[in-house]
Enzyme design. Structure first.
Site, PDB file in Angstrom:
ATOM      1  CB  CYS A   1      -3.639   4.032  -3.165  1.00 38.81           C
ATOM      2  SG  CYS A   1      -2.078   4.322  -2.005  1.00 38.81           S
TER       3      CYS A   1
ATOM      4  CD1 TRP B   1      -5.156   4.626   1.070  1.00 40.33           C
ATOM      5  CD2 TRP B   1      -3.724   2.928   1.199  1.00 40.33           C
ATOM      6  NE1 TRP B   1      -4.273   4.923   1.532  1.00 40.33           N
ATOM      7  CE2 TRP B   1      -3.175   4.057   1.857  1.00 40.33           C
ATOM      8  CE3 TRP B   1      -2.882   1.600   1.521  1.00 40.33           C
ATOM      9  CZ2 TRP B   1      -1.961   4.283   2.445  1.00 40.33           C
ATOM     10  CZ3 TRP B   1      -1.545   1.893   2.143  1.00 40.33           C
ATOM     11  CH2 TRP B   1      -1.098   3.021   2.484  1.00 40.33           C
TER      12      TRP B   1
END
Lengths: 241, 744
Positions: free
Chosen positions: B408, B324
């Site tokens: 994320c 991420w």
């Protein structure tokens, strides 16, 4: 008043910009041999619906209608239920929804004329270029009405997207295209004129419904030929403009 | 403070204190034009990307891990500089270890995880490291010292799983731009001033902890100076050119991922910032469009090489080896100017210059105010690559301002000012089954929650079910908050993110991010109980193990308020329940409806449900309607999800959406145009997130059978993208089983 709709497709693919919701109306007075929606021919195929409840369902999709989207009534033949559609449009127009129909334009009466005048545009099928072919291939001699309708739409300056399905051995020569062109060359309201290939995808529906498929022996139109004919048509149109 | 690195920049409060936002607002130039100016890769870039493709193939052939350095612990200075080919072939320097794709061992989360992960890939961690950790408490050790029996039970049964109690929590984004703008000396100086002023305060527990944390931050900030010096750069001073700005920023990020192996290590909102430097260099003639693109391409290549060592259990939850490296793009300022720059385009261009890729996780902060041409370009990139996602800046801006970044998948954080305590998610579908079984796990029969009666009526009564659900969801909410309090206390104590926090304000606002999964299963189950007839089926021990559901019931995903109102209520209700329990360090409670790829694992751990889903079958991802149950078309499906309220899900509402190319239209222009209409329409209803895939099911089925033909096939799964080949078969099947919106 009650309307008869076959189904509603929230995200339908139509030419041009924007997302359009398609309302498939039940019932058709024609029996075109190349129809790919024979399941919409009868009124009892589908559901009964009131104008406000149909309008409410359509309005839920309004957020997606920016950039040229809206609702298109198709079918079946939407003109058979012109009064019902008018009632729906009255509600939709309060929310500025763009409304079109996709029709054979083969019915002319007061309701239809009122409906035409409340539409943003019309997608019209010019199926054949002679009365004889309309009679033999669509089961009804509506050629004259179709041409009168095109004249009316032109006089009233209602934008039209014109379409012809190219069917192998029926209307797939340069001469055929010339004739089609001759019929519409003076209309100023035609925005585009598109040739569409006949396809056999609807054949399974005939089998499912137990209806005899008169075109069972006809193949998919050859895309190269359709594109060539479209080129030819475009050149003819350019010559006029 | 004055220096020549800032020549040509408009001055403001950023000259007197750390204020990157103010620098951006005063100096960025937005761009309304199209993508025609973009340039392809240089021969150098092509040479490097070819080598990267080779390495990726080798990594894949080796079973997913190319190499592990088992002899040392990962930290900022553990390795000498590493290069992909050679220093001369690179414009932006820096690798995590001395070789590309060689993974490092980071045991601070838990030594057992590191030992296990090495073994799974056929490596053995050096004995000296294992014995060193015998005398050191890891985060994992600390958590399990305090976990209660109840916490262990809910964790084991899978009511709450994926908790960051054995791995780094991640989701903390350093404001790496600070390093480029101010240089490390100034940042350290500011931290020292903060520490001195804290020293004058009463030495309470909180103050002592913060003082120690500052010490750790400064220590690692100093180490980063040394790391950069080894690569030949002096980051004590501010960056003077675009290359330096990108390089400095990347050093900050690189140091952070050497130190920490958190689940998600996002890089923040950097392109508008970088654009200011690129524009200045182009204006004075020391950079061209081609060399500017080359810098961005090389930065993105580096992001694509970030790796952490994971166990297979971890990979089940977070499939596809994601890190991420979320990059947040575009957005709008609070005074209404869009923040699209030429560099926003350059970032997207990397997907053409370097092939589609899952990383970095490019996230478009969408607004109705973004320029038309940029919207169309984004849509085109989605259609061509399935690699980017969209989040609604128009709903996030009022809460997070105009300098937040996505951590994320979908979590917004004010850059450098807020940080997150990641809380994985709890399984609300399982809570319902537990409520019906009087606190027992429906698979094992073990009593997990407070003991109650197993439902014994012939048919389930909606109101009675709600009463029991209320009791068990209240119990779980309280336990969930307390469990996270333990985890984050220990993470701060034993695995504090020293460098990342160095790139934050000293006083930060903390968010504790709770999550739920199984939403659509729970909605449809409650709807079935309310509108149809549900009869429990018991096993010989009297435990309810299945349900017979007769009759029709409304299902979430069809824009039907009867089902969608239940969905709204579930989320709001659970959020209010979480608020009742106090959080560690007064973190603000937030909630997400996001599963990552754990929807498959959670489904596996959940018995049959009243909606007709059978034991072990996967859940839908995130806030998605259940597979194939959204039968009223794409827009009806989107409308249902749009009804969930962002104000009680401020950590995000993830929706992964797949349409076939045909339904969008027959020409490329039509397709991009319609996709823009779809995104605009969804977000205009205050929806939060949309992952967009434009593909045919057949393509995925073919890729399952012939992965060698699709080395770069990227798809969006749930808040991030994966290389399709990196999913296991079960996950691939679940993705194929999702609803593909197509036309009649």
């Amino acid at each position: 008043m009650i309307g008869f709709i076959h189904s509603l497709e929230s995200f339908a693919t139509f030419e041009g910009r924007g997302i359009r919701t398609a309302v498939f109306m039940s019932g058709c007075h024609l029996r075109c041999a190349f129809c790919h929606n024979p399941d919409t021919w009868t009124f009892n195929a589908g559901q009964e619906v009131l104008p406000d409840s149909l309008a409410k369902r359509i309005l839920r999709f309004k957020p997606y209608f920016s950039r040229g989207g809206g609702v298109t009534f198709t079918g079946g033949e939407p003109l058979l239920q012109a009064d019902f559609i008018l009632e729906v449009i009255q509600i939709l127009k309060a929310s500025n929804i763009n409304v079109a129909i996709d029709s054979s334009i083969s019915i002319l009466n007061d309701s239809v004329l009122t409906l035409y005048n409340s539409l943003d545009f019309v997608i019209a099928d010019l199926k054949f270029n002679t009365a004889e072919l309309y009679k033999s291939e669509c089961g009804s001699d509506v050629f004259k009405t179709v041409i009168e309708s095109l004249e009316y739409l032109n006089q009233s300056n209602i934008p039209v997207i014109l379409r012809t399905v190219i069917i192998p051995s029926k209307n797939d020569t340069i001469e055929d295209i010339n004739k089609y062109f001759y019929l519409v060359k003076y209309f100023k309201n035609i925005k585009t004129y598109e040739l569409k290939p006949f396809h056999t995808m609807g054949f399974t529906k005939y089998a499912d419904l137990g209806i005899i498929n008169p075109y069972a022996n006809i193949q998919d139109a050859n895309m190269d030929i359709v594109l060539m004919l479209q080129d030819h048509l475009n050149n003819l149109i350019k010559g006029v403009n | 403070m004055m220096n020549d690195a800032w020549e040509g920049f408009k001055k403001g409060s950023w000259n007197r204190k750390i204020d990157v936002r103010n620098f951006i607002q005063l100096n960025y130039t937005n761009y309304d034009g199209d993508a025609d100016f973009l340039q392809g890769p240089t021969p150098r870039t092509e040479k490097v990307i070819n080598e990267v493709q080779n390495l990726l193939k080798k990594e894949s052939d080796a079973g997913g891990v190319l190499d592990i350095d088992v002899s040392r612990i990962s930290s900022i200075l553990s390795w000498k500089p590493g290069y992909i080919l050679s220093k001369d072939d690179e414009v932006i320097y820096g690798l995590q270890t001395d070789m590309p794709l060689k993974r490092s061992v980071n045991p601070f989360g838990g030594i057992k995880m590191s030992v296990g992960a090495c073994e799974e890939y056929g490596y053995k961690l050096d004995e000296s490291l294992i014995s060193a950790f015998k005398y050191r408490t890891t985060h994992n050790d600390g958590v399990f010292r305090v976990y209660t029996d109840e916490m262990r039970k809910v964790r084991k049964s899978g009511v709450i799983t994926g908790l960051p109690d054995a791995y780094g929590r991640g989701r903390i984004i350093g404001d790496y731009r600070r390093l480029a703008l101010y240089g490390m000396n100034y940042l350290i100086e500011q931290k020292n001033l903060d520490k001195a002023s804290l020293g004058k305060k009463a030495m309470t527990e909180n103050n002592i902890r913060l003082c120690e944390e500052l010490f750790k931050q400064i220590q690692f900030m100093e180490e980063l100076i040394e790391m950069a010096a080894q690569y030949g750069d002096d980051i004590t001073r501010p960056a003077r050119t675009a290359r330096e700005a990108i390089q400095w920023l990347y050093y900050g990020y690189l140091g952070a991922v050497k130190e920490q192996n958190g689940a998600a290590n996002s890089v923040g909102r950097i392109s508008t910032f970088i654009d200011i430097y690129i524009k200045r260099d182009i204006d004075i003639g020391i950079l061209t469009e081609t060399t500017a693109q080359e810098l961005i391409d090389d930065l993105v290549i580096k992001f694509r090489l970030v790796r952490h060592l994971r166990t297979s259990a971890y990979n089940d939850l977070f499939a596809g080896d994601p890190v991420w490296v979320t990059m947040s793009e575009a957005g709008v300022t609070i005074d209404g100017r869009h923040m699209v720059t030429k560099t926003s385009y350059r970032v997207l261009q990397t997907l053409y210059n370097l092939n589609p890729s899952a990383e970095p996780n490019i996230t478009i902060l969408w607004s109705e105010k973004l320029p038309e041409k940029y919207k169309l370009f984004c849509a085109q990139v989605s259609i061509d690559t399935d690699s980017i996602q969209y989040e609604n800046d128009d709903v996030m801006r009022s809460e997070y301002g105009d300098d937040y970044s996505i951590a994320c998948c979908v979590s917004a954080l004010k850059t450098g000012k807020q940080t997150q305590y990641f809380g994985a998610r709890c399984n609300l579908a399982k809570v319902l089954l537990m409520a019906l079984n009087g606190g027992r796990d429906e698979i094992s029969g073990v009593l997990v929650g407070p003991e109650g009666k197993i439902f014994d009526a012939e048919k389930l009564d909606y109101n009675e079910v709600l009463t029991q659900y209320d009791k068990y969801s209240s119990w779980l909410a309280n336990l969930y908050v307390n469990t996270l309090n333990v985890i984050h206390f220990m993470h701060d104590k034993y695995a504090y993110e020293r460098l990342m926090m160095g790139f934050h304000d000293t006083i930060v606002e903390r968010l504790m991010a709770f999550g739920i999964c199984g939403l659509s299963v729970l909605v449809d189950s409650l709807s079935a109980i309310k509108y149809a007839s549900v009869t429990p089926v018991k096993d010989s021990n009297g435990l309810i193990i299945d349900y017979i559901t007769e009759g029709e019931f409304p299902k979430y995903g069809n824009d039907d308020d009867r089902a969608d109102d239940i969905a709204r209520w579930i989320v709001e209700d659970f959020y209010l329940k979480l608020l009742k329990t106090k959080t560690y360090r007064n973190a603000k409670h937030t909630l997400s409806v996001l599963t990552i790829t754990s929807n498959v694992v959670y489904g596996k751990k959940t018995g049959s449900t009243p909606d007709g889903r059978k034991l072990g079958e996967p859940f839908a991802p995130g806030a998605n309607p259940m597979h194939q149950r959204d039968t009223c078309g794409a827009m009806a499906s989107l409308n249902s999800v749009a009804k969930l309220r962002f104000d009680c899900c401020r950590d995000g509402i993830s929706n992964t959406f797949t349409v076939t190319p045909d339904v969008l239209g027959s020409s490329a222009n039509e397709r991009a145009d319609r996709l823009v209409s779809l995104i605009d329409g969804y977000f205009s209803q205050e929806a939060h997130h949309l992952n967009v895939n434009v593909l045919n099911k057949d393509k995925l089925i073919d890729a399952m059978e012939h992965p060698e033909n699709y080395p770069n096939l990227t798809i969006r799964v749930s808040g991030y993208a994966v290389n399709f080949n990196k999913l296991n078969k079960k996950q691939q099947k679940e993705v194929i089983n999702r609803t593909f919106h197509s036309s009649l």
